[in-house]
Each structure stands twice: as structure tokens, then as C-alpha cells.
Design a protein around this motif. Structure first.
Motif, PDB file in Angstrom:
ATOM      1  N   HIS A  45       0.950  -1.169  -0.232  1.00 23.97           N
ATOM      2  CA  HIS A  45       0.066  -0.127  -0.084  1.00 23.97           C
ATOM      3  C   HIS A  45       0.877   1.292   0.048  1.00 23.97           C
ATOM      4  CE1 HIS A  45       0.950  -0.528   4.404  1.00 23.97           C
ATOM      5  NE2 HIS A  45       0.863   0.710   4.331  1.00 23.97           N
TER       6      HIS A  45
ATOM      7  N   ASP B  83       0.803   5.179   1.674  1.00 26.24           N
ATOM      8  CA  ASP B  83       0.050   6.042   2.803  1.00 26.24           C
ATOM      9  C   ASP B  83      -0.402   7.571   2.124  1.00 26.24           C
ATOM     10  OD1 ASP B  83       0.375   3.854   4.455  1.00 26.24           O
ATOM     11  OD2 ASP B  83       2.248   4.731   5.216  1.00 26.24           O
TER      12      ASP B  83
ATOM     13  N   HIS C  90       4.834   0.232   0.137  1.00 23.72           N
ATOM     14  CA  HIS C  90       5.544  -0.479   0.887  1.00 23.72           C
ATOM     15  C   HIS C  90       4.511  -1.697   1.561  1.00 23.72           C
ATOM     16  CE1 HIS C  90       3.413   2.667   3.071  1.00 23.72           C
ATOM     17  NE2 HIS C  90       3.554   1.977   4.057  1.00 23.72           N
TER      18      HIS C  90
END
Ligand SMILES: O=C(O)CCC(=O)C(=O)O
Ligand SMILES: [Fe+2]
Length: 301
Positions: free
Chosen positions: A216, A218, A271
């Protein structure tokens, strides 16, 4: 005065990763075909000492710009956050996760207006997470933070404030690296939002078969992260690279709104998290970004 240095982490080659107990690429499940065998793949470690010195500032800003462009992630040393502030927070979070489940469950948000939440095993993972707002904050909000261990609130307040100051320094450096005014990114963070995700990953007997957290990005300008053991991985030129746990260093990586602020020059860091066969892992991931109001802020946690 010593010249500013941009140290290079040890190459993340197969041999080194093997020494840390990760199996050879061919033995791993497809999503864990992680190892970048090339010795050129070194995650930058940037020494922030001298960032406020006119003689050395320019070269550090250049190193940060290069790291943001090439990696979207870098490590910082001499970052200005006291070791004791980080250690105390890590200890508090560890103590929180060792509390009985019913105590932790008190922090499960009953509705979306409550800016603190504890979740056990989200999305079928083994992870536990405690998450809450760091900014904006108030005495009423801090009252909702864990009361066990008894020093949690003080430790979290000190840690989050210090982290925000570091985010501001980095925002100024990043702005200059982008060729903008020093206040370009900082200006977007004036009433900025900050959140912390305290993650606990228990040891997993079959680490090859599980992920602590799936891939994903952020939603913030930058995440500042600390952990007690390796586990975080960054997708870099199509391969997963393990981000080393370097004592005294913090990990900084870019989120989606920094990709936007940089007009696409920088990419948000994709990440994921590996689990560890023997060691429980704790990570503190602090997202720092622009103003987000009301329910949107709560949904953002
Ligand atoms: O545990 C980590 O290292 C990363 C956690 C993370 O990506 C997150 O909380 O968004
Ligand atoms: Fe993340």
C-alpha cells in the motif's frame, strides 16, 4: 566541523538478507520475491547534522532530493529526536500490547467520531494496531489515549511533537530541493494532520506464507517510522527491498500528497511488511500531512 555525509547502507544483496534469515528468492512465495540482488540498490542514509548550517545545508538538501527522487524513502541519522523519547514510546507501546485483550478492547472505537482505535487482526492478518491522532490535539483528545501504561500519554505527546518538528524541518528541506521557497510544503501543513499507527506483529512460524501488512501507499506528506527489527519492505524498481533497522536511524518515506505537492517529481513509497519467525515486531508509523477535518480525519486513521 565535519563535512555533511550521505552514508550508504550496506548493500541489500542476497547474501546479506540471507544472513538475516530470509530465504533465497526461489524458495519464497511469489509476493515475497523480494530481494534485489544488485549492489547498487542501497537505501540512502542521510545525516541531518549540518542541515541548519549555511555551509553544509545545500549538500544535505541535494541528498534528500536525490533520495526522494530515486527511492521515495530514506533513513535519517542525527535527526534531532532524543533517543530516550523514542525508546520510551517504544516501551510504552510494547507494554500496551502486552495488556490483556479486554483492556486493549476498551480502545476499540465504538463509532467514527472517536479519534482513537485499537484493532486486533485486521484483514485476517496477525497484526494488532493502536492508532490515534497526534494533531490536531487537545486535552479532551489526549484523555482518550491509553491510560495504561500510566506514562503512555506523556510519552506519546513528547514523541509526536518531536516527530512533527522533524517533519517540518524535512518539509523545508524538501521544498528547497524542489526548487521552491523554503515554506512551500510547510505552508500546506500549517493546520496539518498527524496520526500514529502503533503496529504489533507477533512472531509467525511460517513467515514465508504470511505478510504482516499487504502492499500500500500512505495518504500523507511523509511517514516517519521506527521499529525494533527489520520487516518493512519498499517496492523499488519493481522489486521488494527490505528496509534495514539501523540503530539510531529513523525511516522517512513519502505519501500520496507529497507526490502531488511535488507535481509528480517524487512518487509515494509503496510498502509492505514481512513477519518474523522468532521476534515480535513493533513499528511506530507517524503520518504527517495537510489539514484534514472532522470525520474525514477519523476515517483517515
Ligand atoms: O510496520 C511497518 O513497518 C509499516 C506500517 C505501515 O505501513 C502502516 O502502518 O501504514
Ligand atoms: Fe503504511
Amino acid at each position: 566541523m565535519a563535512p555533511p555525509t550521505t552514508l550508504n547502507a550496506a548493500p541489500l544483496d542476497i547474501v546479506e538478507v540471507n544472513q538475516k534469515g530470509v530465504k533465497h528468492q526461489s524458495e519464497l512465495a511469489p509476493y515475497q520475491s523480494i530481494v534485489t540482488p544488485s549492489s547498487i540498490s542501497t537505501i540512502p542514509i542521510i545525516n541531518l547534522h549540518g542541515l541548519d548550517d549555511p555551509l553544509t545545508k545545500a549538500s544535505i538538501i541535494k541528498a534528500i532530493d536525490k533520495a526522494c527522487t530515486d527511492w521515495g524513502l530514506f533513513l535519517v541519522v542525527n535527526h534531532g529526536i532524543e533517543e530516550s523519547t523514542i525508546e520510551e514510546m517504544l516501551e510504552c507501546v510494547k507494554a500496551f500490547f502486552t495488556l490483556p485483550l479486554e483492556e486493549k478492547m476498551k480502545y476499540m472505537a465504538r463509532d467514527l467520531t472517536i479519534p482513537v482505535d485499537y484493532i486486533s487482526q485486521p484483514n485476517g492478518t496477525l497484526r494488532e494496531v493502536l492508532r490515534h491522532q497526534g494533531r490536531p490535539t487537545s486535552d479532551e483528545i489526549i484523555l482518550l489515549w491509553p491510560s495504561k501504561p500510566s506514562n503512555y500519554k506523556d510519552a506519546a505527546k513528547a514523541f509526536l511533537e518531536a516527530t512533527w518538528r522533524l517533519a517540518m524541518r524535512l518539509a523545508r528541506a524538501i521544498s528547497e530541493g524542489l526548487g521552491k521557497d523554503e515554506g512551500y510544503v510547510e505552508g500546506t501543513m500549517e493546520d496539518g494532520f498527524q496520526y500514529i499507527l502503533c503496529n504489533y506483529y507477533p512472531p509467525c512460524p511460517n513467515p514465508q506464507q504470511a505478510l504482516g501488512m499487504g502492499p500500500h501507499t500512505d495518504q500523507c506528506h511523509m511517514v516517519i517510522l521506527t521499529d525494533n527489527v527489520d520487516g518493512l519492505q519498499l517496492k523499488h524498481i519493481g522489486k521488494w527491498v527490505t528496509v534495514p533497522n539501523v540503530p539510531g536511524a529513523l525511516v522517512v518515506f513519502l505519501g500520496t500528497s507529497m507526490e502531488k505537492a511535488s507535481e509528480g517529481r517524487y512518487k509515494a513509497a509503496e510498502h509492505q511488511v514481512m513477519v518474523n519467525e522468532k521476534t515480535a515486531r513493533i513499528s511506530l508509523a507517524v503520518g504527517n500531512g495537510t489539514e484534514i477535518k472532522g470525520l474525514d480525519a477519523r476515517l483517515h486513521l
